[in-house]
Design an enzyme around this catalytic site. Sequence first.
Site, PDB file in Angstrom:
ATOM      1  N   GLY A 185       0.807  -1.207   0.000  1.00 52.79           N
ATOM      2  CA  GLY A 185       0.000   0.000   0.000  1.00 52.79           C
ATOM      3  C   GLY A 185       0.842   1.260   0.000  1.00 52.79           C
ATOM      4  N   LYS A 530     -25.885 -25.149 -12.802  1.00 48.56           N
ATOM      5  CA  LYS A 530     -26.355 -24.727 -11.481  1.00 48.56           C
ATOM      6  C   LYS A 530     -27.866 -24.926 -11.436  1.00 48.56           C
ATOM      7  CE  LYS A 530     -26.003 -21.212  -7.945  1.00 48.56           C
ATOM      8  NZ  LYS A 530     -27.309 -21.565  -7.420  1.00 48.56           N
TER       9      LYS A 530
END
Length: 834
Positions: A185, A530
């Site tokens: 970061g 699915k």
Amino acid sequence: MNQGPDRSAASQVVTVGGHRITLTSLEKVLYPETGTTKADVIAYYAAVADVLIPHSANRPATRKRWVHGVGTAAEPGHMFFQKNLDASAPSWVTRRSIEHSDHVNVYPLVNDLATLTWLGQVAALEIHVPQWQFGRDGHPRNPDRLVLDLDPGEGVTLAECAHVARLARAILRDMGLDPFPVTSGSKGIHLYAALDLSHTSDQVSAVAHELARALEADHPDLVVSDMKKARRAGRVFVDWSQNNAAKTTIAPYSLRGTPLPMVAMPRTWRELASPGLAQIDYRQARHRVERNGDALSGLLTAHPGLRADFGGATDPGPGAADRLAEYRSKRNSARTPEPVPAEITGTAEGRSFVIQEHHARNLHYDLRLEHDGVLASWALPRGVPTEPTKNHLAVRTEDHPLEYGTFEGDIPAGEYGAGTVRIWDSGRYDLEKWRDDEVIATLHGEPGGGLGVARRFALIHTKGPDRAENNWLIHLMKATATATARRAGAAQGPPRAAAARIRHSPMLATLGTLADLADQDGRPWASEMKWDGIRLLASVTMNASVTMNASVTMNASVTVDDPGATVRLVTRNGNDVTDAYSDLVRALPAVVTAGSAVLDGEVVALDAAGRPSFGLLQNRTGGTRVNYLVFDLLERDGQDLTELSYSARREILGQVVHGNADVQVPPAFDGDAAAALRASRELGLEGIVAKRLDGRYEPGRRSRSWIKIKHHATQEVVVGGWRPGRGHRSGSIGSLLVGIPHGGTLAYAGRVGTGFRDLDLEEIMARLGPIATTASPFAEVPAADAGDANWVRPILVGEVEFAEWTEAGRLRHPVWRGWRPEKSPADVVREGPG
């Protein structure tokens, strides 16, 4: 996902994890270059709490605070570094002390969302922690991770840091350590590797130092290990010193106090090889977490047993270093047969329970729930409640060791609790809520046990000025339709022989996209359709004659209805629904060729076009036919198959199950997931579930080895209230108020007012009427939605389809799909990008 504060309010009081926190100056800009406010910071930390806390928990947290903001690159803001807790810190913040020769520092532990929210309130943007944790005894343990900080010198880029990271990875792997990369970061990269507590911080520092020297010796023009800053220009400094017990590193997922709101973000090795590698800001970080979960989870699971002695991310709290101190003080192991262990031996993950019948001076029952490595215990003087209308007293007693869960025997006269102890029932429980003042759990006992069927109880602390400190109430919550059906079925005929208890929970898929499949080091995948149905595990046990007949004839049309062939069907949260699917009970033994098997699959109801219809399954009548679509095999003839690869399990599944009209094994497609996704759309299905060919079955875990890819966004929700309708809906329900559980609270997710038929509204009203309550179950509800709301206890789960999540964390354009009776509120998690 956790929800942040209301950005429209300058200040507000919120309740997080049962703690009230006053949030002020929410509009204050902490990052001027991007306009990022304190409200944004708190919302970010709420969104990533589930992944940040496990990497920071039980570690003393040093904070960097920018009360007036970080400023700009040209004019940085004022920062101050804080170790000790202020006197103004909330009393509920868990803390630990470190003694020095001339002073003592008291640090907060970032163990819960409430503490993380409070840190955001005081503008503690950066959280720094060491590589070690406190143990249950309050003393520092040996480090559980090694860290290398790859810091670029002047003129060095992030790409060169990534190159050094790969060089370090090769050495670490030769040492038996598998590192995980985190872009810091700021400028560089951190590498973490899990340790097994067998070495001190000094020893780990020495090894890290030698590793840095080896890298420098092999690559002198690229790497430097010397602490002198003058030598770092043009090279990557491998900082090994942060393994010192007194040193800290920015916590994974922590914000940075840089001009832009960047984050210490876990990455994949594939990302580190990308030429476009860059640091990640807080918006990107939040989106990644929502989509992929914790990319650093492997650091926590490399040595899972090491977390057992302090309970993972849940610290026992101040003054509770020895949770069994009171228990031991009341017992002498030389005079009582009760277990008196020297230390806590359990983990934070267990969900066992026991109810013991205790014939002491007065007969009573003891309820004990495994929690945080011990058995949290309540004495029930009037026994276990059997009617929802009658609450019983529950007296909180000392925590008991896990070993007490199997104890039966006679405690001698003169000893504490003298009398006979017998186990009335035991098993496992599903946890819905655990707070200091309320516990809700569904108990699943043994066949023939005292409970009879799964029962859902609420334990409520009744502490008040005129009430005893340890007095609670235990309330039997109303039986579900499934339990009622089971009792009715039992009354109509003799009970079947009990099938073996299913000892697994279903493995869960992670929501994702096709891009996620290419993000796992090129490993091969298979794709399954699915199915829009209800997930069930099936245990099938057959006698010898049935097994021989099936294996010899392979006749899938034969229907076996033999009392020796026993079937048990349970939902994903362990509820027994065997009696609700009598057709499958008859059909399953005919297709299973093993002596016993545990199957994983989906129950679906097909419409006229042959497509699964969730609505048809919802409104199923006696004539509605269902199919069981089997896609995995967890056990065969008592052998646990979950450690085998997906490919191996599917191959065995094909040998064990031979489908018929009621039970089928749908095909799995290797290779092109994009083609499978297109095919599912053409077939009118929900999407696909991609499964890694080398992935094992991970019971009860939401895994990245299974990626579900949907055509439309759906979300399970908990119903917490309703608003009256108008016009043709006058006198009925206009909309449902729904939420997503998180951290012991119910986060408001918005109103659902479409997708209902008139019959649905009548049925919904019938369900909600008996669970009406006077208080809102949500953490917060906008005044516009709460004005004419009718509240209900948050115990029912439904499903909606929606367009997207709004910035405020609300469902945009939700449409009601139906109830999810097989699921409890504890199963509901937020899905999809926010």
